[in-house]
Design a protein around this motif. Sequence first.
Motif, PDB file in Angstrom:
ATOM      1  N   LEU A  26      29.489  18.633 -11.478  1.00 50.40           N
ATOM      2  CA  LEU A  26      30.462  17.929 -12.762  1.00 50.40           C
ATOM      3  C   LEU A  26      29.790  16.956 -13.039  1.00 50.40           C
ATOM      4  O   LEU A  26      30.306  15.959 -14.591  1.00 50.40           O
ATOM      5  CB  LEU A  26      31.803  17.235 -11.862  1.00 50.40           C
ATOM      6  N   GLY A  27      28.775  16.114 -12.792  1.00 50.12           N
ATOM      7  CA  GLY A  27      28.085  14.727 -13.144  1.00 50.12           C
ATOM      8  C   GLY A  27      29.059  13.264 -12.719  1.00 50.12           C
ATOM      9  O   GLY A  27      28.885  12.628 -13.396  1.00 50.12           O
ATOM     10  N   PHE A  28      30.069  13.419 -11.504  1.00 50.26           N
ATOM     11  CA  PHE A  28      30.307  12.592 -10.747  1.00 50.26           C
ATOM     12  C   PHE A  28      29.387  12.497  -9.678  1.00 50.26           C
ATOM     13  O   PHE A  28      28.575  12.802  -9.722  1.00 50.26           O
ATOM     14  CB  PHE A  28      31.956  13.333 -10.437  1.00 50.26           C
ATOM     15  N   ILE A  29      30.174  10.910  -9.172  1.00 47.06           N
ATOM     16  CA  ILE A  29      29.182  10.605  -8.188  1.00 47.06           C
ATOM     17  C   ILE A  29      30.385  10.730  -6.772  1.00 47.06           C
ATOM     18  O   ILE A  29      31.543  11.099  -6.942  1.00 47.06           O
ATOM     19  CB  ILE A  29      29.418   9.129  -8.182  1.00 47.06           C
ATOM     20  N   TYR A  30      29.456  10.802  -5.627  1.00 42.02           N
ATOM     21  CA  TYR A  30      29.981  11.084  -4.951  1.00 42.02           C
ATOM     22  C   TYR A  30      30.319  10.422  -4.126  1.00 42.02           C
ATOM     23  O   TYR A  30      29.167   9.814  -3.099  1.00 42.02           O
ATOM     24  CB  TYR A  30      28.864  12.747  -4.091  1.00 42.02           C
ATOM     25  N   VAL A  31      31.130  10.458  -3.270  1.00 43.31           N
ATOM     26  CA  VAL A  31      31.836   8.772  -2.100  1.00 43.31           C
ATOM     27  C   VAL A  31      32.202   9.606  -0.524  1.00 43.31           C
ATOM     28  O   VAL A  31      33.140  10.387  -0.336  1.00 43.31           O
ATOM     29  CB  VAL A  31      32.798   8.103  -2.924  1.00 43.31           C
ATOM     30  N   ASP A  32      31.350   9.447   0.385  1.00 46.96           N
ATOM     31  CA  ASP A  32      31.099   9.533   1.608  1.00 46.96           C
ATOM     32  C   ASP A  32      31.778   8.719   2.464  1.00 46.96           C
ATOM     33  O   ASP A  32      32.040   7.637   2.863  1.00 46.96           O
ATOM     34  CB  ASP A  32      30.235   9.797   1.923  1.00 46.96           C
ATOM     35  N   THR A  33      33.069   9.121   2.520  1.00 44.10           N
ATOM     36  CA  THR A  33      34.330   7.272   3.178  1.00 44.10           C
ATOM     37  C   THR A  33      33.967   7.641   4.643  1.00 44.10           C
ATOM     38  O   THR A  33      34.329   6.265   4.918  1.00 44.10           O
ATOM     39  CB  THR A  33      35.812   7.681   2.992  1.00 44.10           C
ATOM     40  N   GLY A  34      33.678   8.919   5.126  1.00 45.17           N
ATOM     41  CA  GLY A  34      32.936   8.824   6.729  1.00 45.17           C
ATOM     42  C   GLY A  34      32.179   7.896   6.802  1.00 45.17           C
ATOM     43  O   GLY A  34      31.476   6.914   8.140  1.00 45.17           O
ATOM     44  N   ALA A  35      30.681   7.811   5.976  1.00 44.74           N
ATOM     45  CA  ALA A  35      29.976   6.783   5.827  1.00 44.74           C
ATOM     46  C   ALA A  35      30.113   5.462   6.266  1.00 44.74           C
ATOM     47  O   ALA A  35      29.851   4.864   7.119  1.00 44.74           O
ATOM     48  CB  ALA A  35      28.918   6.515   4.206  1.00 44.74           C
ATOM     49  N   LEU A  36      31.561   4.849   5.898  1.00 43.49           N
ATOM     50  CA  LEU A  36      32.010   3.366   5.828  1.00 43.49           C
ATOM     51  C   LEU A  36      32.590   3.356   6.557  1.00 43.49           C
ATOM     52  O   LEU A  36      32.361   2.227   7.480  1.00 43.49           O
ATOM     53  CB  LEU A  36      33.462   3.465   4.641  1.00 43.49           C
ATOM     54  N   TYR A  37      33.122   4.676   7.542  1.00 40.15           N
ATOM     55  CA  TYR A  37      33.891   4.261   9.068  1.00 40.15           C
ATOM     56  C   TYR A  37      32.927   4.583   9.670  1.00 40.15           C
ATOM     57  O   TYR A  37      32.385   4.108  11.146  1.00 40.15           O
ATOM     58  CB  TYR A  37      34.778   5.184   9.230  1.00 40.15           C
ATOM     59  N   ARG A  38      32.019   4.836   9.223  1.00 44.20           N
ATOM     60  CA  ARG A  38      30.386   4.632  10.936  1.00 44.20           C
ATOM     61  C   ARG A  38      29.586   3.898  10.452  1.00 44.20           C
ATOM     62  O   ARG A  38      29.451   3.309  11.295  1.00 44.20           O
ATOM     63  CB  ARG A  38      29.361   6.423  10.152  1.00 44.20           C
ATOM     64  N   THR A  39      29.866   3.059   9.563  1.00 44.05           N
ATOM     65  CA  THR A  39      29.284   1.682   9.093  1.00 44.05           C
ATOM     66  C   THR A  39      29.488   0.516   9.730  1.00 44.05           C
ATOM     67  O   THR A  39      29.290   0.060  10.762  1.00 44.05           O
ATOM     68  CB  THR A  39      28.383   1.103   7.506  1.00 44.05           C
ATOM     69  N   VAL A  40      30.261   1.099   9.804  1.00 50.70           N
ATOM     70  CA  VAL A  40      31.721  -0.462  10.630  1.00 50.70           C
ATOM     71  C   VAL A  40      31.870  -0.660  12.471  1.00 50.70           C
ATOM     72  O   VAL A  40      31.815  -0.823  12.843  1.00 50.70           O
ATOM     73  CB  VAL A  40      34.034  -0.022  10.294  1.00 50.70           C
ATOM     74  N   GLY A  41      31.201   1.168  12.520  1.00 59.30           N
ATOM     75  CA  GLY A  41      31.127   1.573  14.459  1.00 59.30           C
ATOM     76  C   GLY A  41      29.942   1.777  14.255  1.00 59.30           C
ATOM     77  O   GLY A  41      30.220   0.760  15.434  1.00 59.30           O
ATOM     78  N   LEU A  42      29.037   0.760  13.591  1.00 55.78           N
ATOM     79  CA  LEU A  42      27.725   0.883  13.802  1.00 55.78           C
ATOM     80  C   LEU A  42      27.878  -0.554  14.099  1.00 55.78           C
ATOM     81  O   LEU A  42      26.947  -1.262  15.244  1.00 55.78           O
ATOM     82  CB  LEU A  42      26.442   1.264  12.542  1.00 55.78           C
ATOM     83  N   ASN A  43      28.801  -1.385  13.621  1.00 51.71           N
ATOM     84  CA  ASN A  43      28.506  -2.698  13.436  1.00 51.71           C
ATOM     85  C   ASN A  43      29.485  -3.258  14.954  1.00 51.71           C
ATOM     86  O   ASN A  43      28.839  -4.470  15.240  1.00 51.71           O
ATOM     87  CB  ASN A  43      29.983  -3.352  12.462  1.00 51.71           C
ATOM     88  N   ALA A  44      30.339  -2.883  15.355  1.00 53.36           N
ATOM     89  CA  ALA A  44      30.789  -2.235  16.874  1.00 53.36           C
ATOM     90  C   ALA A  44      29.535  -2.494  17.643  1.00 53.36           C
ATOM     91  O   ALA A  44      29.883  -2.931  18.650  1.00 53.36           O
ATOM     92  CB  ALA A  44      32.348  -1.275  16.770  1.00 53.36           C
ATOM     93  N   LEU A  45      28.941  -1.603  17.452  1.00 56.38           N
ATOM     94  CA  LEU A  45      28.257  -1.590  18.621  1.00 56.38           C
ATOM     95  C   LEU A  45      27.115  -2.077  19.088  1.00 56.38           C
ATOM     96  O   LEU A  45      27.101  -2.096  19.520  1.00 56.38           O
ATOM     97  CB  LEU A  45      27.695   0.248  18.302  1.00 56.38           C
ATOM     98  N   ARG A  46      26.439  -2.363  17.903  1.00 55.64           N
ATOM     99  CA  ARG A  46      25.931  -3.278  17.465  1.00 55.64           C
ATOM    100  C   ARG A  46      26.053  -4.743  18.632  1.00 55.64           C
ATOM    101  O   ARG A  46      25.670  -5.416  19.526  1.00 55.64           O
ATOM    102  CB  ARG A  46      24.975  -3.939  16.545  1.00 55.64           C
ATOM    103  N   ARG A  47      27.133  -4.785  17.945  1.00 57.28           N
ATOM    104  CA  ARG A  47      27.581  -6.317  18.198  1.00 57.28           C
ATOM    105  C   ARG A  47      28.420  -6.088  20.487  1.00 57.28           C
ATOM    106  O   ARG A  47      29.292  -7.202  20.769  1.00 57.28           O
ATOM    107  CB  ARG A  47      28.561  -6.181  17.302  1.00 57.28           C
TER     108      ARG A  47
END
Length: 220
Positions: A26-47
């Motif tokens: 379609l020529g649209f951008i693709y936004v994978d919101t799971g990646a955002l929750y995964r990033t917050v999860g990674l931050n929590a794991l690292r800390r």
Amino acid sequence: MSINVAIDGPAGAGKSTISRRAAQALGFIYVDTGALYRTVGLNALRRGVDLEKPEAIAESVKGISVELKYENGEQAVFLNGENVSAFIRTPEASMAASKVSAVPAVREFLFGLQQDIAAKNDCVMDGRDIGTVVLPHAQVKIFLTASEERARRRYKELIEKGEKVEYENVLAEMKQRDYNDSNRAIAPLRAAPDAITVDTTELSLDESIEKIKNVIKENL
Ligand code: DC
């Protein structure tokens, strides 16, 4: 006004591949919101945050920065300026994402970011609560599912990557994540009343992409 397509559904229904390819077509951008929750999860794991403590998880997002950037149409996710895209796909990050996503402060933290991207870009956004909560006014809403076929596909993927896993464990983990996602108090996984449900169990990947592209075109 930008055009927004919301695609929700459980883990492993082929959502991200299908959404990405439909967005490309379609020529649209693709936004994978799971990646955002995964990033917050990674931050929590690292800390070293205790993932059984919602207050500790809520505390862990204070002052952090999570950003999405696009290069050649590919989404990359940044945590405090670091590209962490390569670190968010591990089983640990998946489980951490599932835990942090049940915490209201985390959902609030990511809500504005998702809405902002959708307001500025024609996009296909996938997740669990996009049609219901994040983009209730999306022009097209799709609920994508694939029943137990999902666990079989995931198992095949892992085996092909050379990982040593048991099918029973893959299935159990998928069921556990679906259960967590569907039973949490806030933004549970649920089809929006005006969503079109597409079951891809009987479809190949190419057929699924074709089907979704057609559903989007017919409804825009
Ligand atoms: O789609 P995924 O497997 O990358 O998602 C990771 C976790 O984040 C999953 O357990 C559900 C959660 N999630 C969510 O709660 N809301 C979203 N919009 C996207 C993902």
